[in-house]
Design a protein around this motif. Sequence first.
Motif, PDB file in Angstrom:
ATOM      1  N   ARG A 103      19.858  10.096  36.896  1.00  0.00           N
ATOM      2  CA  ARG A 103      19.673   9.856  35.460  1.00  0.00           C
ATOM      3  C   ARG A 103      20.298   8.524  35.046  1.00  0.00           C
ATOM      4  O   ARG A 103      19.730   7.780  34.242  1.00  0.00           O
ATOM      5  N   ARG A 104      21.444   8.227  35.612  1.00  0.00           N
ATOM      6  CA  ARG A 104      22.123   6.962  35.303  1.00  0.00           C
ATOM      7  C   ARG A 104      21.288   5.773  35.763  1.00  0.00           C
ATOM      8  O   ARG A 104      21.109   4.799  35.023  1.00  0.00           O
ATOM      9  N   THR A 105      20.734   5.847  36.968  1.00  0.00           N
ATOM     10  CA  THR A 105      19.915   4.745  37.491  1.00  0.00           C
ATOM     11  C   THR A 105      18.617   4.631  36.708  1.00  0.00           C
ATOM     12  O   THR A 105      18.112   3.527  36.477  1.00  0.00           O
ATOM     13  N   ARG A 106      18.077   5.764  36.283  1.00  0.00           N
ATOM     14  CA  ARG A 106      16.837   5.745  35.498  1.00  0.00           C
ATOM     15  C   ARG A 106      17.049   4.983  34.193  1.00  0.00           C
ATOM     16  O   ARG A 106      16.189   4.197  33.780  1.00  0.00           O
ATOM     17  N   ASP A 107      18.179   5.198  33.532  1.00  0.00           N
ATOM     18  CA  ASP A 107      18.468   4.473  32.298  1.00  0.00           C
ATOM     19  C   ASP A 107      18.566   2.964  32.549  1.00  0.00           C
ATOM     20  O   ASP A 107      18.051   2.159  31.766  1.00  0.00           O
ATOM     21  N   TYR A 108      19.238   2.602  33.618  1.00  0.00           N
ATOM     22  CA  TYR A 108      19.348   1.187  33.991  1.00  0.00           C
ATOM     23  C   TYR A 108      17.955   0.612  34.212  1.00  0.00           C
ATOM     24  O   TYR A 108      17.616  -0.480  33.735  1.00  0.00           O
ATOM     25  N   LEU A 109      17.115   1.368  34.893  1.00  0.00           N
ATOM     26  CA  LEU A 109      15.767   0.914  35.218  1.00  0.00           C
ATOM     27  C   LEU A 109      14.929   0.669  33.969  1.00  0.00           C
ATOM     28  O   LEU A 109      14.343  -0.411  33.803  1.00  0.00           O
ATOM     29  N   VAL A 110      14.848   1.661  33.076  1.00  0.00           N
ATOM     30  CA  VAL A 110      13.957   1.518  31.920  1.00  0.00           C
ATOM     31  C   VAL A 110      14.474   0.489  30.918  1.00  0.00           C
ATOM     32  O   VAL A 110      13.705  -0.006  30.087  1.00  0.00           O
ATOM     33  N   SER A 111      15.744   0.118  31.001  1.00  0.00           N
ATOM     34  CA  SER A 111      16.295  -0.874  30.070  1.00  0.00           C
ATOM     35  C   SER A 111      15.661  -2.250  30.241  1.00  0.00           C
ATOM     36  O   SER A 111      15.696  -3.071  29.320  1.00  0.00           O
ATOM     37  N   PHE A 112      15.068  -2.498  31.403  1.00  0.00           N
ATOM     38  CA  PHE A 112      14.480  -3.819  31.654  1.00  0.00           C
ATOM     39  C   PHE A 112      13.354  -4.119  30.664  1.00  0.00           C
ATOM     40  O   PHE A 112      13.133  -5.286  30.314  1.00  0.00           O
ATOM     41  N   GLY A 113      12.619  -3.105  30.230  1.00  0.00           N
ATOM     42  CA  GLY A 113      11.508  -3.334  29.310  1.00  0.00           C
ATOM     43  C   GLY A 113      11.955  -3.953  28.003  1.00  0.00           C
ATOM     44  O   GLY A 113      11.433  -4.995  27.574  1.00  0.00           O
ATOM     45  N   GLU A 114      12.924  -3.332  27.353  1.00  0.00           N
ATOM     46  CA  GLU A 114      13.434  -3.862  26.076  1.00  0.00           C
ATOM     47  C   GLU A 114      14.109  -5.214  26.275  1.00  0.00           C
ATOM     48  O   GLU A 114      13.975  -6.127  25.436  1.00  0.00           O
ATOM     49  N   ARG A 115      14.824  -5.365  27.364  1.00  0.00           N
ATOM     50  CA  ARG A 115      15.558  -6.623  27.594  1.00  0.00           C
ATOM     51  C   ARG A 115      14.604  -7.800  27.787  1.00  0.00           C
ATOM     52  O   ARG A 115      14.859  -8.906  27.283  1.00  0.00           O
ATOM     53  N   MET A 116      13.498  -7.574  28.463  1.00  0.00           N
ATOM     54  CA  MET A 116      12.516  -8.658  28.634  1.00  0.00           C
ATOM     55  C   MET A 116      11.758  -8.920  27.339  1.00  0.00           C
ATOM     56  O   MET A 116      11.411 -10.065  27.022  1.00  0.00           O
ATOM     57  N   SER A 117      11.495  -7.876  26.572  1.00  0.00           N
ATOM     58  CA  SER A 117      10.749  -8.008  25.320  1.00  0.00           C
ATOM     59  C   SER A 117      11.458  -8.925  24.325  1.00  0.00           C
ATOM     60  O   SER A 117      10.842  -9.817  23.726  1.00  0.00           O
ATOM     61  N   VAL A 118      12.773  -8.721  24.128  1.00  0.00           N
ATOM     62  CA  VAL A 118      13.498  -9.543  23.146  1.00  0.00           C
ATOM     63  C   VAL A 118      13.607 -10.995  23.601  1.00  0.00           C
ATOM     64  O   VAL A 118      13.592 -11.911  22.770  1.00  0.00           O
ATOM     65  N   ARG A 119      13.689 -11.207  24.895  1.00  0.00           N
ATOM     66  CA  ARG A 119      13.766 -12.579  25.406  1.00  0.00           C
ATOM     67  C   ARG A 119      12.444 -13.311  25.186  1.00  0.00           C
ATOM     68  O   ARG A 119      12.426 -14.496  24.845  1.00  0.00           O
ATOM     69  N   MET A 120      11.354 -12.592  25.360  1.00  0.00           N
ATOM     70  CA  MET A 120      10.031 -13.183  25.127  1.00  0.00           C
ATOM     71  C   MET A 120       9.866 -13.571  23.666  1.00  0.00           C
ATOM     72  O   MET A 120       9.432 -14.685  23.341  1.00  0.00           O
ATOM     73  N   MET A 121      10.202 -12.651  22.772  1.00  0.00           N
ATOM     74  CA  MET A 121      10.017 -12.915  21.343  1.00  0.00           C
ATOM     75  C   MET A 121      10.923 -14.048  20.860  1.00  0.00           C
ATOM     76  O   MET A 121      10.479 -14.930  20.101  1.00  0.00           O
ATOM     77  N   ALA A 122      12.176 -14.049  21.284  1.00  0.00           N
ATOM     78  CA  ALA A 122      13.099 -15.101  20.864  1.00  0.00           C
ATOM     79  C   ALA A 122      12.627 -16.470  21.342  1.00  0.00           C
ATOM     80  O   ALA A 122      12.693 -17.457  20.604  1.00  0.00           O
ATOM     81  N   ALA A 123      12.118 -16.520  22.570  1.00  0.00           N
ATOM     82  CA  ALA A 123      11.630 -17.786  23.119  1.00  0.00           C
ATOM     83  C   ALA A 123      10.416 -18.286  22.338  1.00  0.00           C
ATOM     84  O   ALA A 123      10.300 -19.485  22.034  1.00  0.00           O
ATOM     85  N   PHE A 124       9.510 -17.380  21.989  1.00  0.00           N
ATOM     86  CA  PHE A 124       8.306 -17.794  21.260  1.00  0.00           C
ATOM     87  C   PHE A 124       8.646 -18.252  19.844  1.00  0.00           C
ATOM     88  O   PHE A 124       8.118 -19.266  19.366  1.00  0.00           O
ATOM     89  N   LEU A 125       9.514 -17.521  19.154  1.00  0.00           N
ATOM     90  CA  LEU A 125       9.911 -17.928  17.802  1.00  0.00           C
ATOM     91  C   LEU A 125      10.567 -19.304  17.818  1.00  0.00           C
ATOM     92  O   LEU A 125      10.289 -20.152  16.965  1.00  0.00           O
ATOM     93  N   THR A 126      11.430 -19.517  18.806  1.00  0.00           N
ATOM     94  CA  THR A 126      12.103 -20.813  18.931  1.00  0.00           C
ATOM     95  C   THR A 126      11.090 -21.929  19.164  1.00  0.00           C
ATOM     96  O   THR A 126      11.176 -23.013  18.574  1.00  0.00           O
ATOM     97  N   GLN A 127      10.108 -21.637  20.025  1.00  0.00           N
ATOM     98  CA  GLN A 127       9.058 -22.627  20.297  1.00  0.00           C
ATOM     99  C   GLN A 127       8.273 -22.945  19.028  1.00  0.00           C
ATOM    100  O   GLN A 127       7.819 -24.080  18.833  1.00  0.00           O
ATOM    101  N   GLN A 128       8.136 -21.962  18.137  1.00  0.00           N
ATOM    102  CA  GLN A 128       7.389 -22.142  16.891  1.00  0.00           C
ATOM    103  C   GLN A 128       8.230 -22.794  15.793  1.00  0.00           C
ATOM    104  O   GLN A 128       7.769 -22.951  14.662  1.00  0.00           O
ATOM    105  N   GLY A 129       9.469 -23.137  16.123  1.00  0.00           N
ATOM    106  CA  GLY A 129      10.323 -23.803  15.150  1.00  0.00           C
ATOM    107  C   GLY A 129      11.154 -22.870  14.302  1.00  0.00           C
ATOM    108  O   GLY A 129      11.784 -23.299  13.321  1.00  0.00           O
ATOM    109  N   THR A 130      11.171 -21.572  14.649  1.00  0.00           N
ATOM    110  CA  THR A 130      11.986 -20.595  13.933  1.00  0.00           C
ATOM    111  C   THR A 130      13.183 -20.230  14.796  1.00  0.00           C
ATOM    112  O   THR A 130      13.020 -19.723  15.905  1.00  0.00           O
ATOM    113  N   LYS A 131      14.361 -20.514  14.317  1.00  0.00           N
ATOM    114  CA  LYS A 131      15.561 -20.241  15.102  1.00  0.00           C
ATOM    115  C   LYS A 131      15.715 -18.744  15.345  1.00  0.00           C
ATOM    116  O   LYS A 131      15.656 -17.950  14.414  1.00  0.00           O
TER     117      LYS A 131
END
Length: 351
Positions: A103-131
């Motif tokens: 169960r502990r490893t499963r939580d670590y595993l599924v966390s990658f989805g949210e962690r990659m999602s926020v990095r993608m959005m932050a990078a795109f907003l920054t590219q669009q000129g929004t800090k």
Amino acid sequence: MIVMKFGGSSVANAERIRHVASIIQAYQKERPVVVLSAMGDTTDHLLEAADLAVRGTVDCEKIEKLHRDTAKELGVTVSAIEDLLEELKTLLTGISMLRELTRRTRDYLVSFGERMSVRMMAAFLTQQGTKAKFYDAWDIGMVSDSNYMSAELLDEVWENIPKALSDYRDQKTDEIPIVTGFIAKDKNGIITTLGRGGSDLSATMIGAAMKADEIQTWKDVDGIMTTDPRVVPEARPVPEVTYEEAQELAMFGAQVLHPRSMIPCRKTGTPVRVKNSYNIKSPGSLIVESHTGPRPPVTAITTVKNVTLIDIQSSRMLGASGFLAHIFNQFLKWEISIDVIATSEVSVSLT
């Protein structure tokens, strides 16, 4: 300040990320804190990869393709996502060697989805000129217990979040926080997930702790509907419901916030608005402590399918102590949730 929460379907691909970014930019003057789920079916793909790893095969091609193709289409280079993909491969390799997924490893595993999602959005907003700046939930003080797969946030979160986001609240920085929903860390620094409704809970916790003007959860309908529009096409949005009504609707099948996610905002009276990401101009439905106008005779109608009804009758119940305790201990033993209970002197019915 407002909190804006977007689910997985809202950030499923490059087109949807562009659209969500435009919504965030439209609300920029209201100083939003954004909470995101994993992109599309990423969580399912991660669990599929885990099943393969338990059988000895390391394969995360679907996850890699989705995120790399999306980054390419958006025109952003996200080295942080590449780092996470390498970390994911290492984790899957470990699972394949042990042939075990705790169960502990499963939580670590599924966390990658949210962690990659926020990095993608932050990078795109920054590219669009929004800090913008991405945060993993623990970066803003989301601490939970160690009940993996269904963790509960600790009380200290109420103080941690305002401290972590104080510069943004006090307008010392204009970088919009893009925060992972659904995940946290326990006292030992181990990643946990918040179970059903976890992303909604993340958003309402942040909104309540920050004393936000409003928490917005963006879906694909114009708010809380009078009934299921897939069944009744004439269904219409309900302008206003109370926390109690929303919890009841959610418990009985309506696609509203998960009941446990409303606990933080009920403590502070923070209003929650359900809005449509495909129809930005729609006012949506507002969830409040009590109605501001006349209370309608019927707020909404919902249904629950595949309900099991158990009816137990016994004359031995009459005047006996502990009889019901013995019955409900069996449900506890098998971790079965009970929705509705009706009792008499010699019978008990439940669903």
